[in-house]
Design a protein around this motif. Sequence first.
Motif, PDB file in Angstrom:
ATOM      1  N   UNK A 175     -23.540  34.576  32.688  1.00  0.00           N
ATOM      2  CA  UNK A 175     -22.380  34.953  33.339  1.00  0.00           C
ATOM      3  C   UNK A 175     -22.152  33.762  34.344  1.00  0.00           C
ATOM      4  N   UNK A 176     -20.836  33.542  34.696  1.00  0.00           N
ATOM      5  CA  UNK A 176     -20.687  32.704  35.723  1.00  0.00           C
ATOM      6  C   UNK A 176     -21.044  31.291  35.598  1.00  0.00           C
ATOM      7  N   UNK A 213      -9.896  28.326  15.326  1.00  0.00           N
ATOM      8  CA  UNK A 213      -8.870  27.797  16.475  1.00  0.00           C
ATOM      9  C   UNK A 213      -9.631  28.193  17.788  1.00  0.00           C
ATOM     10  N   UNK A 214     -10.814  28.576  17.938  1.00  0.00           N
ATOM     11  CA  UNK A 214     -11.106  28.780  19.261  1.00  0.00           C
ATOM     12  C   UNK A 214     -12.181  27.759  19.755  1.00  0.00           C
ATOM     13  N   UNK A 215     -12.173  27.528  20.982  1.00  0.00           N
ATOM     14  CA  UNK A 215     -13.066  26.390  21.757  1.00  0.00           C
ATOM     15  C   UNK A 215     -14.251  26.999  22.092  1.00  0.00           C
ATOM     16  N   UNK A 216     -15.414  26.442  22.144  1.00  0.00           N
ATOM     17  CA  UNK A 216     -16.672  26.867  22.442  1.00  0.00           C
ATOM     18  C   UNK A 216     -17.241  26.237  23.547  1.00  0.00           C
ATOM     19  N   UNK A 217     -17.906  26.905  24.490  1.00  0.00           N
ATOM     20  CA  UNK A 217     -18.378  26.117  25.865  1.00  0.00           C
ATOM     21  C   UNK A 217     -19.588  26.767  25.890  1.00  0.00           C
ATOM     22  N   UNK A 245     -26.714  34.024  23.455  1.00  0.00           N
ATOM     23  CA  UNK A 245     -27.837  33.414  23.929  1.00  0.00           C
ATOM     24  C   UNK A 245     -28.657  32.940  22.797  1.00  0.00           C
ATOM     25  N   UNK A 246     -29.053  31.675  22.955  1.00  0.00           N
ATOM     26  CA  UNK A 246     -30.078  30.953  22.044  1.00  0.00           C
ATOM     27  C   UNK A 246     -31.225  30.217  22.814  1.00  0.00           C
ATOM     28  N   UNK A 292     -26.294  29.470  26.712  1.00  0.00           N
ATOM     29  CA  UNK A 292     -25.527  30.553  26.161  1.00  0.00           C
ATOM     30  C   UNK A 292     -24.124  29.823  25.697  1.00  0.00           C
ATOM     31  N   UNK A 293     -23.508  30.458  24.806  1.00  0.00           N
ATOM     32  CA  UNK A 293     -22.333  29.834  24.511  1.00  0.00           C
ATOM     33  C   UNK A 293     -20.966  30.955  24.331  1.00  0.00           C
ATOM     34  N   UNK A 294     -19.833  30.512  24.872  1.00  0.00           N
ATOM     35  CA  UNK A 294     -18.882  31.532  24.597  1.00  0.00           C
ATOM     36  C   UNK A 294     -17.647  30.925  23.958  1.00  0.00           C
TER      37      UNK A 294
END
Length: 807
Positions: free
Chosen positions: A732-733, A722-726, A770-771, A755-757
Amino acid sequence: MSSKATPKSLWRVFTVVMNCLLLAFLPASDAYSQRVYASSQTNGVTGLLCLACNVDNPTNSVGSGNLDDYAQFNVTVGLAASVYQVLNFPAVNPNQGCDSLVIGIGSSNDVLAANLLGGVTVSTYNGNNTTPLETFPASTSLLRLLAGSQRGEIVLRPTQRFDRVRITLNGGLLGALSNFRLYYAYRNQVQLTPPNITTGSSISTCSGSPVTLQASTTTPGAVISWYDAPTGGNQLPTPGNPQGTSISVSPTATTTYYAQVSLDNCTNTTRSAITVNVNPLPAAPVIAVTNQVICGGQQATFSVSAPVAGVTYRWYTVPSGGTEVGTGTSFTTPTLSSTTVYYAEAVQIATGCASTSRVPVTATVNPTPAAPTITPTSITIQGGSTAAFSVQNPDPSATYTWYNLSTGGTALATGTSFTTPALFATTSYYVEARSNQGCASLTRTQVTANVNVQNNVPCSFATQQVSPVINGVCLLCGVSDPTLAVDTDTSSASTIFATVGALGSSGQLLQFPNNYAATDSIVLVLETPGTLLALSALSSITVTTYSGTTSNNDTRGLNAGLINLQLISGTNKYRVSFVAGNNFNGVLVSINGLLSALPQLRVYYAAVTVPQAVPTSASLNICTGSSATLTVTAPASATVNWYDAPAGGNLVVGNTTTYTTPVLTASRTYYVATGKYGCENGLRVPVIVTVNTPPATPTVNTSNLTACAGDSVTFVANGPAGATFYWYTAATGGSPIDSGVTFTTPGLSATTMFYVEAANNSCVSAARFAVTATVNDAPASVTELHQWLTLYWDKPPASRHRQPHRT
């Protein structure tokens, strides 16, 4: 006949009696009535000279005058000689293979045994032909013993036409029968009568249904055969019944069957007939809807489309056989809890013939959801407050609907929670669950809001009064106990009275200690003594706001559209509330004697309520460890206080329209109240703060991918459901450059990190994963070379060709 050849008188009596008994048990049509006895004889001896070999009393075996005298064959045992006697019949047997030849024999021995018959043979002849037509060695299979054990009959069925028979006793055999006696010989002309069909000359059946035909014959040992034609035709099998006394047939059209009797090679060519009348089958029923979808606990109804006259319809639970569960052009199932198949057949009423097959119909049963669980099912509130109920552990695939009736009724609301309107009496509501297939729970769950009615108002009610206030001509009109309406005790009341038919009105002006705004509401508790308020009397009760002793000229009857009137349960009291249209500090309550037969009206109290605050947002979502800022819009000059409970509880912050919560780790509900002059509106408005837990930091299947300069690579994220990945270019930021489970980079010219959150309910993971996209340099330019490549084919060397090949 000499005494040597004549049996004793006792034997004669015995045999006569036994023969009579035997004849008595034979059918009247038996062949005994058709016997043809030998009428003459010859005899002789063959083989070696045998002085003692002869046939004594040879004529005793001829004719039927005395069946108990006999000719006796004498031959020396072991001598290669034989004695014979030829018995001649008056004519050739007319039914070869059909008539039987019966020869009566006997011996002075005690028993006619098989080994004693070894030297006896029987041969048939015709005319002067000296060659026998058929020869039959005597054996136990041909022997039929008569009464006692010293006499018997050899029974033959010659297949050739004959007019004489020769019986020979051979002396050269070890087992030769001494004292062999020949009593008689006769042809038994068999009389085969056509079979009797015991099922009658006709029978009826349904097309293709089996029916058993039965027949009998009076000829012992005879066999009945069945045919499909009066002559010739095909013989029909009778499996399991070799005698043919019955046959099972399943015709599809009216058919005549024929039975014929035969005995060995003898056949009566006259056949007996029986006609099987075949009734046609009705067509299988056509069902309007063969698949009915219902909910568990319901019934399904199936109907025959265009039923046929003269045909009835039966319903079963099995495709064949079984017991019918319904009859008629429609069938309603019992209450079902699982999918069930039924079968319908058509039956011709006149013949009872059923359709070839049954038509299946299916009652598809969708499951019924369980009744909702509400905790608690009973809530106690103060009069004028609302109650909120919620479904515990709701099924995400179900819809929840709220009613004010246990069955039927109109839906009040839909959702997993329901907030009642402001209540002034105990009220019950009912909620049902409905699946996404449209099936409702079998029962609705009842919830109850128990309402406490406050008899004393702590503030904002009228404390002064002026009475009576008479308008027009109203004789004998007035107000009794006027101060009881302003004594702060809401259980006591003044009484306004007016003469029925009076040309004016009688009223009481109730005055408040403070001034209020046009948007504030006035609340009155009134009663019509001894009876419930009739709807027809509403217009005869009026209210008018005042500023001081001056009317605002805004008189309205209780039947006006903007007036809210609610009965107080268990009493004849009712609560009247309305929003004032002008600034005010008093309200006049009057009754009009001319308009209604309402002689009295009790006034318990008058109070003022301030409008509730309106939240900017009634529900906010924050993340764990954050605070929320709550804001409301309140009426002018009203105070706004924040609490942690819908009633009572603790004051969180006072006199502010904005409240910033502390840092929260769990969801909370705050309640905001408005008031004036230190008196709050009794109904607090809830503001819900939902605290969401941030999702875990996502991972990537392969965090380091390699590409050539100018190429792109694709990363695939893993994380909570159910999460969305950005996706970002900074740890950061920054702003996301893409979203989704997969991320394809643009064409790359140098090694780059991304980077993905994960985000859920506006909460993001604590860190970004981090990738790395590693970019390899392209090789130096390549010079194309042309070479010749020699290819050899599978041919002789002389035929091989060299082919150019570019590499």
